[in-house]
Design a protein around this motif. Structure first.
Motif, PDB file in Angstrom:
ATOM      1  N   ALA A  38      38.658  74.251  71.197  1.00 22.53           N
ATOM      2  CA  ALA A  38      38.699  75.544  71.894  1.00 22.53           C
ATOM      3  C   ALA A  38      38.428  76.682  70.925  1.00 22.53           C
ATOM      4  N   ALA A  39      39.037  76.617  69.745  1.00 20.11           N
ATOM      5  CA  ALA A  39      38.819  77.666  68.739  1.00 20.11           C
ATOM      6  C   ALA A  39      37.364  77.706  68.318  1.00 20.11           C
ATOM      7  N   PHE A  76      34.724  76.884  70.054  1.00 18.43           N
ATOM      8  CA  PHE A  76      33.930  77.498  71.118  1.00 18.43           C
ATOM      9  C   PHE A  76      34.206  78.994  71.257  1.00 18.43           C
ATOM     10  N   GLU A  77      35.482  79.384  71.250  1.00 17.82           N
ATOM     11  CA  GLU A  77      35.767  80.809  71.486  1.00 17.82           C
ATOM     12  C   GLU A  77      35.366  81.667  70.295  1.00 17.82           C
ATOM     13  N   GLY A 111      31.616  81.500  69.916  1.00 18.71           N
ATOM     14  CA  GLY A 111      30.949  82.283  70.956  1.00 18.71           C
ATOM     15  C   GLY A 111      31.024  83.770  70.688  1.00 18.71           C
ATOM     16  N   ALA A 169      29.081  79.417  75.019  1.00 21.53           N
ATOM     17  CA  ALA A 169      30.185  78.885  74.219  1.00 21.53           C
ATOM     18  C   ALA A 169      31.530  79.402  74.727  1.00 21.53           C
ATOM     19  N   LEU A 170      31.594  80.673  75.082  1.00 23.44           N
ATOM     20  CA  LEU A 170      32.841  81.221  75.615  1.00 23.44           C
ATOM     21  C   LEU A 170      33.213  80.568  76.950  1.00 23.44           C
ATOM     22  N   TYR A 188      34.715  77.230  76.175  1.00 23.68           N
ATOM     23  CA  TYR A 188      36.105  77.399  75.738  1.00 23.68           C
ATOM     24  C   TYR A 188      37.051  77.374  76.935  1.00 23.68           C
ATOM     25  N   VAL A 225      37.659  73.806  78.034  1.00 25.26           N
ATOM     26  CA  VAL A 225      38.405  72.974  77.082  1.00 25.26           C
ATOM     27  C   VAL A 225      39.909  73.121  77.295  1.00 25.26           C
ATOM     28  N   ALA A 226      40.359  74.333  77.538  1.00 19.96           N
ATOM     29  CA  ALA A 226      41.797  74.566  77.724  1.00 19.96           C
ATOM     30  C   ALA A 226      42.354  73.775  78.900  1.00 19.96           C
ATOM     31  N   TYR A 231      47.576  79.111  72.271  1.00 18.25           N
ATOM     32  CA  TYR A 231      46.223  79.228  71.737  1.00 18.25           C
ATOM     33  C   TYR A 231      46.033  80.542  70.972  1.00 18.25           C
ATOM     34  N   PHE A 267      44.045  80.894  67.610  1.00 18.30           N
ATOM     35  CA  PHE A 267      42.942  81.837  67.474  1.00 18.30           C
ATOM     36  C   PHE A 267      43.083  82.677  66.199  1.00 18.30           C
TER      37      PHE A 267
END
Length: 111
Positions: A13-14, A16-17, A20, A43-44, A47, A50-51, A66, A70
């Motif tokens: 997740a990290a 991707f976020e 992104g 990408a965002l 994310y 994924v969560a 998260y 982050f």
């Protein structure tokens, strides 16, 4: 096994976020163009999916935890990608955030 899976999902997740957001930054602020921005938006969006794979069913808990990932992940991204050098306060803050993640996500609970 559930904790290991959860940690891997937080890392993905990290990626991707933060990735992104970085792509959008590069596209807009560094004038690299709309393709960079579009890749960042994709990408965002990834994310967000994924969560949903986290083993815990509580959205608020997942998102709160998260937040700590982050913080630490953003500093790590900056170090690796942008050659940013965090100071001791950055590192202490990231460790505190990760301790918060551990408490929020992995503390024993009676359901």
């Amino acid at each position: 096994m559930l904790i290991a899976r959860s940690i891997v999902l937080f890392a993905v997740a990290a990626l991707f976020e933060i990735g992104g957001a970085w792509l959008i930054w590069q596209g807009w602020r560094e004038h690299r163009g709309l393709w960079w921005i579009a890749a960042g938006v994709i990408a965002l969006g990834a994310y967000g999916f994924v969560a949903t794979f986290q083993p815990d069913a509580n959205f608020g808990r997942i998102l709160a935890a998260y937040g700590g990932v982050f913080v630490a992940g953003s500093l790590a991204w900056g170090m690796i990608v942008d050659k940013f050098r965090p100071d001791r306060y950055d590192i202490v803050g990231a460790v505190i955030c990760l301790a918060g993640v551990a408490v929020i996500m992995y503390a024993p609970r009676s359901h």
